[in-house]
Design a protein around this motif. Sequence first.
Motif, PDB file in Angstrom:
ATOM      1  N   PRO A  15      45.016  36.096  24.075  1.00 30.09           N
ATOM      2  CA  PRO A  15      44.688  35.000  23.160  1.00 30.09           C
ATOM      3  C   PRO A  15      45.635  34.872  21.973  1.00 30.09           C
ATOM      4  O   PRO A  15      45.906  33.768  21.515  1.00 30.09           O
ATOM      5  CB  PRO A  15      43.260  35.334  22.700  1.00 30.09           C
ATOM      6  CG  PRO A  15      43.097  36.793  22.963  1.00 30.09           C
ATOM      7  CD  PRO A  15      43.923  37.082  24.169  1.00 30.09           C
ATOM      8  N   LYS A  16      46.146  35.980  21.476  1.00 28.34           N
ATOM      9  CA  LYS A  16      47.014  35.902  20.301  1.00 28.34           C
ATOM     10  C   LYS A  16      48.262  35.092  20.595  1.00 28.34           C
ATOM     11  O   LYS A  16      48.646  34.205  19.815  1.00 28.34           O
ATOM     12  CB  LYS A  16      47.400  37.315  19.834  1.00 28.34           C
ATOM     13  CG  LYS A  16      48.208  37.318  18.545  1.00 28.34           C
ATOM     14  CD  LYS A  16      48.453  38.741  18.064  1.00 28.34           C
ATOM     15  CE  LYS A  16      49.224  38.745  16.756  1.00 28.34           C
ATOM     16  NZ  LYS A  16      49.467  40.138  16.263  1.00 28.34           N
ATOM     17  N   GLU A  17      48.902  35.357  21.723  1.00 26.03           N
ATOM     18  CA  GLU A  17      50.123  34.645  22.082  1.00 26.03           C
ATOM     19  C   GLU A  17      49.828  33.191  22.438  1.00 26.03           C
ATOM     20  O   GLU A  17      50.604  32.286  22.105  1.00 26.03           O
ATOM     21  CB  GLU A  17      50.823  35.343  23.245  1.00 26.03           C
ATOM     22  CG  GLU A  17      51.497  36.659  22.889  1.00 26.03           C
ATOM     23  CD  GLU A  17      50.512  37.790  22.658  1.00 26.03           C
ATOM     24  OE1 GLU A  17      49.335  37.610  23.003  1.00 26.03           O
ATOM     25  OE2 GLU A  17      50.915  38.836  22.125  1.00 26.03           O
ATOM     26  N   VAL A  18      48.705  32.956  23.124  1.00 24.00           N
ATOM     27  CA  VAL A  18      48.359  31.588  23.501  1.00 24.00           C
ATOM     28  C   VAL A  18      48.079  30.751  22.265  1.00 24.00           C
ATOM     29  O   VAL A  18      48.584  29.626  22.112  1.00 24.00           O
ATOM     30  CB  VAL A  18      47.128  31.579  24.450  1.00 24.00           C
ATOM     31  CG1 VAL A  18      46.660  30.139  24.698  1.00 24.00           C
ATOM     32  CG2 VAL A  18      47.476  32.245  25.776  1.00 24.00           C
ATOM     33  N   LEU A  19      47.266  31.267  21.342  1.00 14.82           N
ATOM     34  CA  LEU A  19      46.907  30.507  20.148  1.00 14.82           C
ATOM     35  C   LEU A  19      48.105  30.304  19.220  1.00 14.82           C
ATOM     36  O   LEU A  19      48.158  29.322  18.465  1.00 14.82           O
ATOM     37  CB  LEU A  19      45.775  31.212  19.387  1.00 14.82           C
ATOM     38  CG  LEU A  19      44.416  31.266  20.108  1.00 14.82           C
ATOM     39  CD1 LEU A  19      43.401  32.019  19.265  1.00 14.82           C
ATOM     40  CD2 LEU A  19      43.912  29.855  20.414  1.00 14.82           C
ATOM     41  N   ALA A  20      49.078  31.210  19.286  1.00 12.22           N
ATOM     42  CA  ALA A  20      50.258  31.078  18.429  1.00 12.22           C
ATOM     43  C   ALA A  20      51.052  29.824  18.763  1.00 12.22           C
ATOM     44  O   ALA A  20      51.783  29.293  17.908  1.00 12.22           O
ATOM     45  CB  ALA A  20      51.143  32.319  18.564  1.00 12.22           C
ATOM     46  N   GLU A  21      50.880  29.320  19.990  1.00 13.41           N
ATOM     47  CA  GLU A  21      51.614  28.127  20.415  1.00 13.41           C
ATOM     48  C   GLU A  21      50.859  26.824  20.162  1.00 13.41           C
ATOM     49  O   GLU A  21      51.366  25.756  20.463  1.00 13.41           O
ATOM     50  CB  GLU A  21      51.935  28.237  21.910  1.00 13.41           C
ATOM     51  CG  GLU A  21      52.822  29.427  22.259  1.00 13.41           C
ATOM     52  CD  GLU A  21      53.021  29.570  23.756  1.00 13.41           C
ATOM     53  OE1 GLU A  21      52.331  28.828  24.513  1.00 13.41           O
ATOM     54  OE2 GLU A  21      53.856  30.390  24.169  1.00 13.41           O
ATOM     55  N   VAL A  22      49.655  26.919  19.619  1.00 13.96           N
ATOM     56  CA  VAL A  22      48.819  25.731  19.414  1.00 13.96           C
ATOM     57  C   VAL A  22      49.109  25.166  18.032  1.00 13.96           C
ATOM     58  O   VAL A  22      48.625  25.669  17.014  1.00 13.96           O
ATOM     59  CB  VAL A  22      47.321  26.070  19.563  1.00 13.96           C
ATOM     60  CG1 VAL A  22      46.472  24.814  19.356  1.00 13.96           C
ATOM     61  CG2 VAL A  22      47.049  26.675  20.930  1.00 13.96           C
TER      62      VAL A  22
END
Length: 412
Positions: free
Chosen positions: A185-192
């Motif tokens: 989730p950390k990497e995914v949310l960093a791109e939002v």
Amino acid sequence: MKSIQSRIPHFYDILDEELDNSRFIEDLFTEVARVHGFTRMRTTSMELRERYVAATQVHASRIFEVHRVKEGSRYALQADLAMSMSRFVADLPSPPPLKLAQAATLHRDRQPNLPGYRREFQQLLFGAWGLRSAYADAEIIAVSHQVLERIPGIEPVFVQLADHNVLDSVRPGLTQAVRFDERGPKEVLAEVAELSPADRRLLLTLFEPERMPVEEFVRQAAQAEHPGIQKEAAAVEEVWARLRPMLPGAELTFTLSQIHGTGHYSGMNYQIFATARAVPEPFLIGDGGRIDQLCELMNHNPVPAVCMGLGLTVLAQLMTPVPREPRVAILADLDRNPADTAAAEKIRSRLAERGMYPAVLPLPRRKWTSVLRSEHYCDYGFVLVEGDRVSVRHRSPQQREFIEQGLEETER
């Protein structure tokens, strides 16, 4: 006995103990449904295959098909009560608000890594169509919980709320990405880009625990800057506020990290976890949520809805067995000794008056041992009739004495 696995892979033949347990639970379900004004129904056991597959994200390989060769038609065996009941509602000319309840048999190719899993199983489902109110959601959860509370040996432990729109309100499909992206989730949310740094930190904080008290989620989510997250937090709070007085004392939790059914539910997802004597760790037994899209997928007829299903087959296997009448078999070689017929019938009649309903088994004497040792008769008492000699066998001394008392009355 409960059940025996047949030679058809992952299909079971169900015997009397499990049938008695299932009937007990279904009677509870019927009573709770009646008290809360749910109408019982039974949808057809088959659906049009193409229509069903088009309306669900379940892969066609997971369903069972029936072919009518003469017509060239293909049907899908009922695999999901929410789908079938939504199809019923969607096909109504002008569907009114409906509170429906159903117990039915489903056929589905389930997860093969689960020991003892069945491709044919029974499910209970409460549903409300045409209602958007949080009251309907809370009531569905509460009545399901009430059924579980009354099943001997089953202990509801906690209710878990989830809402994939907390993430999807920020970006459609974000929940799926967080669930299945191996980066975490950390990497995914960093791109939002739609998230502020503060909201990104907030979501990661909410994502950390497996579950938390609903009030804690509401308190923290209220700090969000994104209007979508704020809206969903308010929706969760409304269901929680409705549910608390319906289930006083129940543990009500929320999870952002254990979200399931993203391809089935339109937003909120509700689950009930319970324990049993054979399963001391909490296991999922009730699953439901908002299904606002199903009617529209079935017949382009948008009808808001919410449902919750309970695993009847699982509950029947795990519950404390319901009390059963004493089981008795009368063994007599009636073909070789026709004179024993009158004695066997007299014994059968008198024991029936005491609440025992014997099965008369007219077998040659040499075959009695196979019956006495059979696991199918493990909880039976036996009355052996051999001319003037009548004897009783039972594993329980108390039950043997009870049968003998009936025989003494017969002699008098």
